[in-house]
Design a protein around this motif. Structure first.
Motif: not given
Length: 152
Positions: A134, A136, A139, A146, A148
């Motif tokens: 993603t 970010q 994940m 989800s 990280p």
């Protein structure tokens, strides 16, 4: 009961080693025989001096501390049900705690209370359906949530 004698072979004198992918090698190259590989993996133990394999030689316990890269413990398979169970090269299993995951140098690791564990290629392929890249970062999707996966 008498204590068994222990013969210690230090890491620098070991005639075998484990590479960064969890593959055993000796002077002749990588180990090829599945039963020998399985025997070595099941024999991995750890004490205050590090990882070693041991065996009984008559009345003597031989402990061989061996060289390895990053860690001697690897996730070799994944069982996905209501949770994710990690099968280690030692034959032990551990439930995945997503908060213990991290990546480093394109490898995935998790931390147990006592050890750093690296995912081998087979385990990563099995886990891929639970991973998303993603904006970010990476994940893990597990149980409808989800998590990280930080890079360290």
């Amino acid at each position: 009961m008498t204590e068994k004698k222990v013969k210690v072979i230090p890491r620098e004198n070991a005639v075998f080693r484990m590479d960064e992918n969890g593959v055993w090698h000796n002077a002749h190259g990588r180990f090829e025989h599945p039963k020998i590989i399985s025997y070595f993996n099941r024999s991995i133990q750890k004490d205050s001096q590090g990882y070693f394999v041991s065996q009984m030689l008559g009345e003597v316990v031989e402990k061989v501390y061996f060289p390895f890269v990053d860690t001697a413990l690897f996730v070799v398979d994944i069982r996905i049900k209501d949770n994710i169970e990690l099968v280690l090269n030692t034959g032990n299993t551990v439930l995945l705690d997503p908060s213990t995951l991290h990546t480093r140098d394109d490898s995935l690791f998790c931390r147990t209370p006592d050890d750093l564990v690296k995912f081998n290629q087979h385990a990563l392929a099995r886990l891929a359906r639970c991973l998303d890249e993603t904006d970010q970062g990476l994940m893990l999707n597990m149980g409808g949530a989800s998590f990280p996966i930080p890079d360290k």
